[in-house]
Design an enzyme around this catalytic site. Structure first.
Site, PDB file in Angstrom:
ATOM      1  N   HIS A 153       0.839  -1.215   0.000  1.00 57.08           N
ATOM      2  CA  HIS A 153       0.000   0.000   0.000  1.00 57.08           C
ATOM      3  C   HIS A 153       0.870   1.261   0.000  1.00 57.08           C
ATOM      4  O   HIS A 153       0.428   2.310   0.446  1.00 57.08           O
ATOM      5  CB  HIS A 153      -0.944   0.035   1.206  1.00 57.08           C
ATOM      6  CG  HIS A 153      -1.670  -1.253   1.458  1.00 57.08           C
ATOM      7  ND1 HIS A 153      -2.907  -1.532   0.930  1.00 57.08           N
ATOM      8  CD2 HIS A 153      -1.302  -2.363   2.151  1.00 57.08           C
ATOM      9  CE1 HIS A 153      -3.285  -2.748   1.306  1.00 57.08           C
ATOM     10  NE2 HIS A 153      -2.321  -3.279   2.035  1.00 57.08           N
ATOM     11  N   SER A 274      15.213  21.507 -15.732  1.00 61.80           N
ATOM     12  CA  SER A 274      14.070  22.339 -16.073  1.00 61.80           C
ATOM     13  C   SER A 274      14.599  23.642 -16.658  1.00 61.80           C
ATOM     14  O   SER A 274      15.637  24.142 -16.240  1.00 61.80           O
ATOM     15  CB  SER A 274      13.253  22.623 -14.815  1.00 61.80           C
ATOM     16  OG  SER A 274      12.513  23.812 -14.967  1.00 61.80           O
ATOM     17  N   LYS A 280      15.984  21.466 -10.486  1.00 59.26           N
ATOM     18  CA  LYS A 280      15.280  20.239 -10.853  1.00 59.26           C
ATOM     19  C   LYS A 280      16.185  19.188 -11.487  1.00 59.26           C
ATOM     20  O   LYS A 280      17.096  19.498 -12.240  1.00 59.26           O
ATOM     21  CB  LYS A 280      14.145  20.550 -11.851  1.00 59.26           C
ATOM     22  CG  LYS A 280      13.012  21.378 -11.271  1.00 59.26           C
ATOM     23  CD  LYS A 280      12.123  20.607 -10.319  1.00 59.26           C
ATOM     24  CE  LYS A 280      11.217  19.625 -11.019  1.00 59.26           C
ATOM     25  NZ  LYS A 280      10.146  20.255 -11.779  1.00 59.26           N
ATOM     26  N   GLU A 287       9.672   8.384 -16.642  1.00 56.78           N
ATOM     27  CA  GLU A 287       8.286   8.789 -16.913  1.00 56.78           C
ATOM     28  C   GLU A 287       7.853   8.345 -18.303  1.00 56.78           C
ATOM     29  O   GLU A 287       6.716   7.916 -18.516  1.00 56.78           O
ATOM     30  CB  GLU A 287       8.149  10.314 -16.802  1.00 56.78           C
ATOM     31  CG  GLU A 287       8.390  10.836 -15.396  1.00 56.78           C
ATOM     32  CD  GLU A 287       8.464  12.363 -15.382  1.00 56.78           C
ATOM     33  OE1 GLU A 287       9.570  12.907 -15.510  1.00 56.78           O
ATOM     34  OE2 GLU A 287       7.407  13.000 -15.278  1.00 56.78           O
TER      35      GLU A 287
END
Ligand code: ARG
Length: 458
Positions: A153, A274, A280, A287
Protein backbone atom coordinates in the site's frame (compact mmCIF):
# COMPACT_ATOMS: atom_id res chain seq x y z
CA UNK A 1 0.35 -4.27 -61.33
CA UNK A 2 -3.32 -5.15 -61.11
CA UNK A 3 -4.74 -2.65 -63.63
CA UNK A 4 -5.69 -5.08 -66.44
CA UNK A 5 -9.44 -4.80 -66.04
CA UNK A 6 -9.43 -1.12 -65.06
CA UNK A 7 -9.94 1.75 -67.47
CA UNK A 8 -9.32 4.50 -64.90
CA UNK A 9 -6.54 4.94 -62.34
CA UNK A 10 -7.32 5.32 -58.62
CA UNK A 11 -8.53 8.54 -57.07
CA UNK A 12 -5.90 10.37 -55.03
CA UNK A 13 -7.80 9.53 -51.84
CA UNK A 14 -8.01 5.89 -52.87
CA UNK A 15 -4.25 5.87 -53.30
CA UNK A 16 -3.80 7.58 -49.95
CA UNK A 17 -5.96 5.15 -47.98
CA UNK A 18 -4.64 2.10 -49.83
CA UNK A 19 -0.90 2.72 -49.68
CA UNK A 20 1.09 0.95 -46.97
CA UNK A 21 4.56 1.72 -48.28
CA UNK A 22 5.21 4.36 -45.60
CA UNK A 23 5.44 1.61 -42.99
CA UNK A 24 5.80 -1.70 -44.82
CA UNK A 25 9.03 -0.44 -46.40
CA UNK A 26 10.55 -1.66 -43.12
CA UNK A 27 9.87 -5.17 -44.43
CA UNK A 28 12.23 -4.77 -47.38
CA UNK A 29 14.84 -7.22 -46.13
CA UNK A 30 12.26 -9.91 -45.44
CA UNK A 31 10.44 -9.22 -48.71
CA UNK A 32 13.62 -9.65 -50.72
CA UNK A 33 14.70 -12.76 -48.81
CA UNK A 34 11.29 -14.36 -49.33
CA UNK A 35 11.30 -13.50 -53.03
CA UNK A 36 14.77 -14.99 -53.42
CA UNK A 37 13.66 -18.19 -51.71
CA UNK A 38 10.55 -18.31 -53.89
CA UNK A 39 12.49 -17.72 -57.14
CA UNK A 40 15.07 -20.39 -56.28
CA UNK A 41 12.24 -22.84 -55.59
CA UNK A 42 10.45 -21.95 -58.87
CA UNK A 43 13.73 -22.56 -60.71
CA UNK A 44 14.45 -25.86 -59.00
CA UNK A 45 10.93 -27.13 -59.67
CA UNK A 46 11.18 -26.15 -63.35
CA UNK A 47 8.28 -23.70 -62.96
CA UNK A 48 10.54 -20.99 -64.35
CA UNK A 49 13.87 -21.46 -66.14
CA UNK A 50 17.13 -21.58 -64.22
CA UNK A 51 18.21 -18.56 -66.23
CA UNK A 52 15.21 -16.49 -65.16
CA UNK A 53 15.67 -17.61 -61.56
CA UNK A 54 19.29 -16.44 -61.65
CA UNK A 55 18.33 -13.09 -63.21
CA UNK A 56 15.68 -12.54 -60.55
CA UNK A 57 18.09 -13.40 -57.73
CA UNK A 58 20.69 -11.04 -59.10
CA UNK A 59 18.14 -8.24 -59.54
CA UNK A 60 16.86 -8.71 -55.98
CA UNK A 61 20.43 -8.44 -54.64
CA UNK A 62 20.83 -5.19 -56.52
CA UNK A 63 17.58 -3.85 -55.05
CA UNK A 64 18.70 -4.79 -51.55
CA UNK A 65 21.90 -2.81 -51.92
CA UNK A 66 20.03 0.10 -53.50
CA UNK A 67 17.67 0.25 -50.52
CA UNK A 68 20.46 -0.13 -47.97
CA UNK A 69 22.52 2.62 -49.55
CA UNK A 70 19.53 4.96 -49.72
CA UNK A 71 19.48 4.93 -53.54
CA UNK A 72 16.01 3.38 -53.86
CA UNK A 73 12.96 5.56 -54.49
CA UNK A 74 9.85 4.20 -52.81
CA UNK A 75 6.69 5.16 -54.71
CA UNK A 76 3.33 5.52 -53.00
CA UNK A 77 1.65 4.91 -56.33
CA UNK A 78 3.07 1.39 -56.11
CA UNK A 79 1.15 0.84 -52.84
CA UNK A 80 3.37 -1.44 -50.86
CA UNK A 81 6.81 -2.95 -50.48
CA UNK A 82 5.96 -5.98 -52.62
CA UNK A 83 5.03 -3.95 -55.67
CA UNK A 84 7.81 -1.43 -55.19
CA UNK A 85 10.36 -4.24 -55.25
CA UNK A 86 8.75 -6.08 -58.13
CA UNK A 87 8.44 -2.94 -60.23
CA UNK A 88 12.11 -2.10 -59.74
CA UNK A 89 12.98 -5.70 -60.56
CA UNK A 90 11.24 -5.30 -63.92
CA UNK A 91 13.35 -2.23 -64.64
CA UNK A 92 16.49 -4.16 -63.75
CA UNK A 93 15.96 -7.59 -65.32
CA UNK A 94 13.13 -7.12 -67.79
CA UNK A 95 10.56 -9.86 -68.56
CA UNK A 96 12.01 -12.40 -66.13
CA UNK A 97 10.70 -10.18 -63.30
CA UNK A 98 7.14 -10.88 -64.41
CA UNK A 99 7.65 -14.58 -63.66
CA UNK A 100 8.51 -14.09 -59.98
CA UNK A 101 4.87 -13.76 -58.95
CA UNK A 102 4.04 -17.24 -60.32
CA UNK A 103 2.40 -19.47 -57.70
CA UNK A 104 2.26 -16.77 -55.07
CA UNK A 105 0.12 -13.83 -54.05
CA UNK A 106 0.71 -10.73 -52.02
CA UNK A 107 -1.43 -12.45 -49.41
CA UNK A 108 1.04 -15.22 -48.64
CA UNK A 109 3.88 -12.82 -49.37
CA UNK A 110 2.89 -10.26 -46.73
CA UNK A 111 2.12 -12.95 -44.17
CA UNK A 112 5.57 -14.43 -44.78
CA UNK A 113 7.37 -11.10 -44.65
CA UNK A 114 5.67 -10.03 -41.45
CA UNK A 115 6.31 -13.33 -39.70
CA UNK A 116 9.98 -12.99 -40.58
CA UNK A 117 10.02 -9.39 -39.37
CA UNK A 118 8.29 -10.18 -36.08
CA UNK A 119 10.64 -13.12 -35.55
CA UNK A 120 13.72 -10.92 -36.02
CA UNK A 121 12.24 -8.27 -33.73
CA UNK A 122 11.55 -10.84 -31.02
CA UNK A 123 15.22 -11.87 -31.21
CA UNK A 124 16.33 -8.26 -30.76
CA UNK A 125 13.97 -7.76 -27.82
CA UNK A 126 15.13 -11.00 -26.21
CA UNK A 127 18.76 -9.88 -26.34
CA UNK A 128 17.80 -6.49 -24.90
CA UNK A 129 15.89 -8.14 -22.06
CA UNK A 130 18.87 -10.37 -21.31
CA UNK A 131 21.06 -7.29 -21.02
CA UNK A 132 18.47 -5.66 -18.75
CA UNK A 133 18.50 -8.75 -16.53
CA UNK A 134 22.28 -8.63 -16.39
CA UNK A 135 22.28 -4.97 -15.34
CA UNK A 136 19.72 -5.75 -12.62
CA UNK A 137 21.57 -8.80 -11.32
CA UNK A 138 24.89 -6.94 -11.18
CA UNK A 139 23.31 -4.09 -9.25
CA UNK A 140 21.54 -6.59 -6.99
CA UNK A 141 24.84 -8.27 -6.14
CA UNK A 142 26.38 -4.90 -5.30
CA UNK A 143 23.43 -4.15 -3.00
CA UNK A 144 22.80 -7.53 -1.41
CA UNK A 145 23.07 -5.98 2.06
CA UNK A 146 21.56 -2.56 1.34
CA UNK A 147 18.49 -2.35 3.55
CA UNK A 148 15.42 -0.44 2.41
CA UNK A 149 11.81 -0.41 3.46
CA UNK A 150 9.66 -2.90 1.63
CA UNK A 151 6.20 -1.49 0.95
CA UNK A 152 2.64 -2.66 0.74
CA UNK A 153 0.00 0.00 0.00
CA UNK A 154 3.12 2.20 -0.37
CA UNK A 155 3.31 2.11 3.44
CA UNK A 156 6.45 0.86 5.14
CA UNK A 157 5.90 -2.85 5.61
CA UNK A 158 9.02 -4.87 6.40
CA UNK A 159 12.67 -4.23 5.69
CA UNK A 160 13.98 -5.80 2.50
CA UNK A 161 17.27 -5.55 0.66
CA UNK A 162 17.56 -3.36 -2.41
CA UNK A 163 19.18 -6.30 -4.19
CA UNK A 164 16.14 -8.46 -3.50
CA UNK A 165 13.87 -5.79 -4.92
CA UNK A 166 15.93 -5.61 -8.12
CA UNK A 167 15.93 -9.39 -8.48
CA UNK A 168 12.13 -9.33 -8.51
CA UNK A 169 12.39 -7.55 -11.86
CA UNK A 170 14.90 -10.11 -13.13
CA UNK A 171 12.28 -12.80 -12.53
CA UNK A 172 9.58 -10.78 -14.33
CA UNK A 173 11.90 -10.22 -17.30
CA UNK A 174 12.58 -13.97 -17.40
CA UNK A 175 8.87 -14.70 -17.75
CA UNK A 176 8.57 -11.93 -20.35
CA UNK A 177 11.33 -13.59 -22.35
CA UNK A 178 9.54 -16.91 -22.00
CA UNK A 179 6.37 -15.42 -23.46
CA UNK A 180 8.27 -13.99 -26.45
CA UNK A 181 9.99 -17.31 -26.93
CA UNK A 182 6.65 -19.14 -26.97
CA UNK A 183 5.26 -16.66 -29.50
CA UNK A 184 8.36 -17.09 -31.66
CA UNK A 185 8.06 -20.85 -31.64
CA UNK A 186 4.41 -20.80 -32.74
CA UNK A 187 4.89 -18.13 -35.42
CA UNK A 188 7.81 -19.90 -37.05
CA UNK A 189 5.85 -21.63 -39.84
CA UNK A 190 5.86 -20.54 -43.44
CA UNK A 191 2.75 -19.17 -45.17
CA UNK A 192 4.63 -18.99 -48.49
CA UNK A 193 2.98 -21.11 -51.17
CA UNK A 194 -0.51 -20.70 -49.73
CA UNK A 195 -0.86 -18.23 -52.61
CA UNK A 196 -4.02 -16.09 -52.57
CA UNK A 197 -5.96 -18.42 -50.27
CA UNK A 198 -6.45 -21.83 -51.88
CA UNK A 199 -2.92 -23.06 -52.55
CA UNK A 200 -1.65 -23.43 -56.09
CA UNK A 201 -1.76 -25.87 -59.00
CA UNK A 202 1.94 -25.28 -59.72
CA UNK A 203 4.23 -28.01 -58.35
CA UNK A 204 5.74 -25.82 -55.61
CA UNK A 205 8.04 -27.14 -52.91
CA UNK A 206 6.90 -25.40 -49.75
CA UNK A 207 9.34 -27.30 -47.58
CA UNK A 208 12.19 -25.85 -49.60
CA UNK A 209 11.09 -22.23 -49.16
CA UNK A 210 10.23 -22.80 -45.50
CA UNK A 211 13.69 -24.17 -44.86
CA UNK A 212 15.45 -21.44 -46.82
CA UNK A 213 13.75 -18.81 -44.65
CA UNK A 214 14.50 -20.56 -41.37
CA UNK A 215 10.91 -21.64 -40.71
CA UNK A 216 10.32 -24.95 -38.95
CA UNK A 217 7.76 -26.09 -41.55
CA UNK A 218 5.16 -24.78 -44.00
CA UNK A 219 1.76 -23.88 -42.56
CA UNK A 220 -0.67 -26.73 -43.10
CA UNK A 221 -3.75 -24.81 -44.21
CA UNK A 222 -3.64 -22.19 -46.97
CA UNK A 223 -6.67 -20.29 -45.65
CA UNK A 224 -5.20 -20.11 -42.16
CA UNK A 225 -1.80 -19.11 -43.58
CA UNK A 226 -3.07 -15.94 -45.25
CA UNK A 227 -5.77 -15.08 -42.70
CA UNK A 228 -4.43 -15.13 -39.23
CA UNK A 229 -2.52 -12.46 -37.41
CA UNK A 230 -2.53 -14.24 -34.08
CA UNK A 231 1.27 -14.16 -34.16
CA UNK A 232 1.14 -10.38 -34.02
CA UNK A 233 -1.46 -10.41 -31.25
CA UNK A 234 0.60 -12.87 -29.27
CA UNK A 235 3.78 -10.85 -29.68
CA UNK A 236 1.96 -7.63 -28.72
CA UNK A 237 0.51 -9.40 -25.68
CA UNK A 238 4.00 -10.38 -24.59
CA UNK A 239 5.12 -6.81 -25.31
CA UNK A 240 2.25 -5.35 -23.29
CA UNK A 241 3.01 -7.48 -20.24
CA UNK A 242 6.70 -6.59 -20.52
CA UNK A 243 5.80 -2.90 -20.78
CA UNK A 244 3.57 -3.16 -17.71
CA UNK A 245 6.49 -4.66 -15.78
CA UNK A 246 8.82 -1.90 -16.93
CA UNK A 247 6.25 0.75 -16.09
CA UNK A 248 5.98 -0.45 -12.50
CA UNK A 249 9.72 -0.15 -12.00
CA UNK A 250 9.68 3.20 -13.82
CA UNK A 251 7.04 4.42 -11.37
CA UNK A 252 9.19 3.31 -8.43
CA UNK A 253 12.12 5.21 -9.90
CA UNK A 254 9.95 8.32 -10.13
CA UNK A 255 8.88 7.96 -6.49
CA UNK A 256 12.32 7.08 -5.19
CA UNK A 257 14.06 9.95 -6.96
CA UNK A 258 11.53 12.49 -5.68
CA UNK A 259 13.01 14.66 -2.90
CA UNK A 260 10.03 13.50 -0.84
CA UNK A 261 11.70 10.10 -0.46
CA UNK A 262 15.22 10.67 -1.81
CA UNK A 263 15.96 6.96 -1.86
CA UNK A 264 17.61 6.89 -5.28
CA UNK A 265 19.80 9.05 -7.47
CA UNK A 266 19.67 8.74 -11.25
CA UNK A 267 22.76 9.71 -13.23
CA UNK A 268 22.93 12.97 -15.17
CA UNK A 269 22.82 10.82 -18.28
CA UNK A 270 19.29 9.73 -17.48
CA UNK A 271 17.79 12.91 -16.05
CA UNK A 272 16.87 16.27 -17.50
CA UNK A 273 16.80 19.77 -16.08
CA UNK A 274 14.07 22.34 -16.07
CA UNK A 275 14.32 25.42 -18.26
CA UNK A 276 13.05 27.60 -15.42
CA UNK A 277 13.79 25.80 -12.13
CA UNK A 278 17.55 25.25 -11.87
CA UNK A 279 17.31 22.84 -8.93
CA UNK A 280 15.28 20.24 -10.85
CA UNK A 281 16.50 16.76 -11.83
CA UNK A 282 13.60 15.23 -13.67
CA UNK A 283 13.35 11.46 -14.23
CA UNK A 284 11.99 11.96 -17.76
CA UNK A 285 13.26 8.64 -19.08
CA UNK A 286 11.42 6.74 -16.35
CA UNK A 287 8.29 8.79 -16.91
CA UNK A 288 8.40 8.06 -20.64
CA UNK A 289 8.91 4.34 -20.07
CA UNK A 290 5.85 4.49 -17.81
CA UNK A 291 3.93 6.33 -20.54
CA UNK A 292 5.00 4.28 -23.55
CA UNK A 293 3.09 1.39 -22.05
CA UNK A 294 0.00 3.23 -23.32
CA UNK A 295 0.87 2.96 -26.98
CA UNK A 296 2.07 -0.63 -26.62
CA UNK A 297 -1.17 -1.80 -25.01
CA UNK A 298 -2.99 0.46 -27.47
CA UNK A 299 -1.50 -1.37 -30.45
CA UNK A 300 -2.69 -4.67 -29.00
CA UNK A 301 -6.22 -3.33 -28.49
CA UNK A 302 -6.24 -1.83 -31.97
CA UNK A 303 -5.29 -5.10 -33.63
CA UNK A 304 -7.78 -7.09 -31.54
CA UNK A 305 -10.42 -4.71 -32.82
CA UNK A 306 -9.25 -5.05 -36.43
CA UNK A 307 -9.25 -8.84 -36.31
CA UNK A 308 -12.44 -9.43 -34.40
CA UNK A 309 -15.19 -10.72 -36.67
CA UNK A 310 -13.06 -10.75 -39.85
CA UNK A 311 -14.20 -13.59 -42.11
CA UNK A 312 -11.59 -15.78 -43.79
CA UNK A 313 -9.47 -15.33 -45.80
CA UNK A 314 -7.34 -12.22 -46.48
CA UNK A 315 -9.09 -8.89 -45.93
CA UNK A 316 -7.44 -5.54 -46.51
CA UNK A 317 -8.25 -4.66 -42.90
CA UNK A 318 -5.23 -6.76 -42.02
CA UNK A 319 -2.89 -4.25 -43.60
CA UNK A 320 -3.55 -2.30 -40.39
CA UNK A 321 -1.56 -4.92 -38.46
CA UNK A 322 1.83 -3.42 -39.18
CA UNK A 323 1.94 0.23 -38.24
CA UNK A 324 0.85 -0.24 -34.64
CA UNK A 325 2.97 -3.33 -34.12
CA UNK A 326 6.08 -1.68 -35.51
CA UNK A 327 5.51 1.40 -33.39
CA UNK A 328 4.79 -0.65 -30.27
CA UNK A 329 7.78 -2.96 -30.62
CA UNK A 330 10.17 -0.12 -31.27
CA UNK A 331 8.75 1.74 -28.25
CA UNK A 332 9.34 -1.40 -26.21
CA UNK A 333 12.94 -1.76 -27.41
CA UNK A 334 13.62 1.85 -26.52
CA UNK A 335 11.99 1.40 -23.10
CA UNK A 336 14.10 -1.66 -22.32
CA UNK A 337 17.27 0.17 -23.35
CA UNK A 338 16.34 3.19 -21.21
CA UNK A 339 15.61 1.02 -18.17
CA UNK A 340 18.88 -0.86 -18.63
CA UNK A 341 20.79 2.42 -18.78
CA UNK A 342 19.05 3.77 -15.69
CA UNK A 343 19.69 0.58 -13.74
CA UNK A 344 23.41 0.55 -14.63
CA UNK A 345 23.85 4.16 -13.49
CA UNK A 346 21.45 4.38 -10.54
CA UNK A 347 22.81 5.03 -7.07
CA UNK A 348 20.65 4.16 -4.10
CA UNK A 349 21.09 6.53 -1.15
CA UNK A 350 22.07 3.75 1.23
CA UNK A 351 21.83 5.91 4.37
CA UNK A 352 18.38 7.27 3.51
CA UNK A 353 17.11 3.83 2.62
CA UNK A 354 18.26 2.55 5.99
CA UNK A 355 16.80 5.54 7.82
CA UNK A 356 13.49 5.02 6.02
CA UNK A 357 13.48 1.35 7.00
CA UNK A 358 14.41 2.22 10.59
CA UNK A 359 11.81 4.94 10.82
CA UNK A 360 8.65 3.17 9.80
CA UNK A 361 8.38 0.50 12.54
CA UNK A 362 9.26 -1.95 9.81
CA UNK A 363 10.46 -4.56 12.31
CA UNK A 364 7.10 -4.76 14.10
CA UNK A 365 6.50 -8.18 12.51
CA UNK A 366 9.88 -9.34 13.85
CA UNK A 367 8.78 -8.29 17.33
CA UNK A 368 5.52 -10.21 16.95
CA UNK A 369 7.46 -13.26 15.69
CA UNK A 370 9.77 -12.99 18.76
CA UNK A 371 6.74 -13.10 21.06
CA UNK A 372 5.51 -16.19 19.24
CA UNK A 373 8.90 -17.94 19.30
CA UNK A 374 10.07 -16.97 22.78
CA UNK A 375 6.86 -16.63 24.79
CA UNK A 376 4.87 -19.16 22.73
CA UNK A 377 2.10 -16.59 22.24
CA UNK A 378 -0.48 -17.26 19.52
CA UNK A 379 0.38 -14.99 16.57
CA UNK A 380 -2.90 -13.06 16.83
CA UNK A 381 -2.14 -12.11 20.47
CA UNK A 382 1.45 -11.25 19.58
CA UNK A 383 0.14 -9.01 16.80
CA UNK A 384 -2.07 -7.17 19.31
CA UNK A 385 0.71 -6.71 21.88
CA UNK A 386 3.09 -5.48 19.20
CA UNK A 387 0.48 -3.03 17.98
CA UNK A 388 0.30 -1.52 21.45
CA UNK A 389 4.10 -1.29 21.68
CA UNK A 390 4.28 0.40 18.26
CA UNK A 391 1.56 2.84 19.34
CA UNK A 392 3.58 3.69 22.46
CA UNK A 393 6.77 4.29 20.41
CA UNK A 394 4.83 6.36 17.87
CA UNK A 395 3.25 8.54 20.56
CA UNK A 396 6.71 9.07 22.10
CA UNK A 397 8.01 9.86 18.62
CA UNK A 398 10.82 7.29 18.74
CA UNK A 399 11.91 4.14 16.90
CA UNK A 400 10.95 0.71 18.26
CA UNK A 401 14.49 -0.13 19.32
CA UNK A 402 14.73 3.25 21.14
CA UNK A 403 11.81 2.35 23.39
CA UNK A 404 13.11 1.52 26.92
CA UNK A 405 12.55 -2.03 28.12
CA UNK A 406 10.34 -0.82 31.02
CA UNK A 407 8.00 0.86 28.58
CA UNK A 408 7.65 -2.41 26.66
CA UNK A 409 7.26 -4.42 29.87
CA UNK A 410 4.41 -2.17 30.93
CA UNK A 411 2.59 -3.74 27.99
CA UNK A 412 4.02 -7.28 28.11
CA UNK A 413 5.91 -8.03 31.37
CA UNK A 414 7.60 -11.18 30.00
CA UNK A 415 9.67 -9.22 27.46
CA UNK A 416 13.46 -9.36 27.98
CA UNK A 417 16.32 -7.31 26.57
CA UNK A 418 16.99 -10.09 24.04
CA UNK A 419 14.13 -8.64 22.03
CA UNK A 420 16.32 -5.75 20.87
CA UNK A 421 18.27 -8.10 18.62
CA UNK A 422 15.25 -8.64 16.37
CA UNK A 423 14.34 -4.96 16.28
CA UNK A 424 17.29 -4.04 14.06
CA UNK A 425 16.60 -3.90 10.35
CA UNK A 426 19.84 -5.75 9.58
CA UNK A 427 18.90 -8.68 11.77
CA UNK A 428 15.43 -8.64 10.28
CA UNK A 429 16.61 -9.05 6.69
CA UNK A 430 19.32 -11.50 7.74
CA UNK A 431 16.70 -13.73 9.31
CA UNK A 432 14.57 -13.97 6.14
CA UNK A 433 16.41 -16.98 4.71
CA UNK A 434 13.34 -18.91 3.58
CA UNK A 435 13.54 -19.83 -0.12
CA UNK A 436 12.73 -16.69 -2.08
CA UNK A 437 13.25 -14.49 0.99
CA UNK A 438 15.14 -11.20 1.18
CA UNK A 439 18.23 -12.26 3.22
CA UNK A 440 21.54 -10.94 1.80
CA UNK A 441 22.75 -14.52 1.59
CA UNK A 442 19.80 -15.41 -0.68
CA UNK A 443 20.29 -12.29 -2.78
CA UNK A 444 23.96 -13.10 -3.38
CA UNK A 445 23.13 -16.67 -4.34
CA UNK A 446 20.30 -15.68 -6.70
CA UNK A 447 22.20 -12.80 -8.32
CA UNK A 448 25.18 -15.08 -8.96
CA UNK A 449 22.91 -17.77 -10.32
CA UNK A 450 21.43 -15.29 -12.80
CA UNK A 451 24.77 -13.83 -13.79
CA UNK A 452 26.11 -17.30 -14.48
CA UNK A 453 23.04 -18.30 -16.49
CA UNK A 454 23.11 -15.07 -18.51
CA UNK A 455 26.82 -15.47 -19.24
CA UNK A 456 26.20 -19.02 -20.45
CA UNK A 457 23.50 -17.72 -22.83
CA UNK A 458 25.68 -15.45 -24.75
N1 ARG B 1 -0.11 -4.32 -48.45
C1 ARG B 1 -0.89 -5.47 -48.22
C2 ARG B 1 -0.93 -5.80 -46.73
O1 ARG B 1 -0.14 -5.27 -46.02
C3 ARG B 1 -0.36 -6.63 -48.95
C4 ARG B 1 -1.37 -7.65 -49.31
C5 ARG B 1 -2.30 -7.12 -50.34
N2 ARG B 1 -3.16 -8.13 -50.82
C6 ARG B 1 -4.26 -7.83 -51.51
N3 ARG B 1 -4.99 -8.81 -51.86
N4 ARG B 1 -4.61 -6.61 -51.79
O2 ARG B 1 -1.74 -6.53 -46.25
Amino acid sequence: MWGGRFADGPDAIMEEINASIDFDRHLYRQDIAASKAHAAMLGKQGIITADDAAKIAHGLDTILSEIESGMFTFKRSLEDIHMNVESRLAELVGPAAGRLHTARSRNDQVATDFRLWVRATIDTIDAALADYQKALAEKALAHATTVMPGFTHLQTAQPVTFGHHLLAYVEMAARDRGRFKDARKRLNESPLGAAALAGTAFPVDRDMTAEALGFDRPMANSLDAVSDRDFVLETLSAASITAVHLSRFAEEIVIWTSPLTGLLLLSDRFTTGSSIMPQKRNPDAAELVRAKTGRIIGALQALFTVMKGLPLAYQKDMQEDKEGAMDALSALSLSIAAMTGMVRDMLPDVARMRAAADGGYSTATDLADWLVNTLKMPFRDAHHVTGRIVAKAASDGIALDALPLEAMRAIEPRLTKDVYAVLSVDNSVKSRVSYGGTAPKNVRREANKWLKALAREG
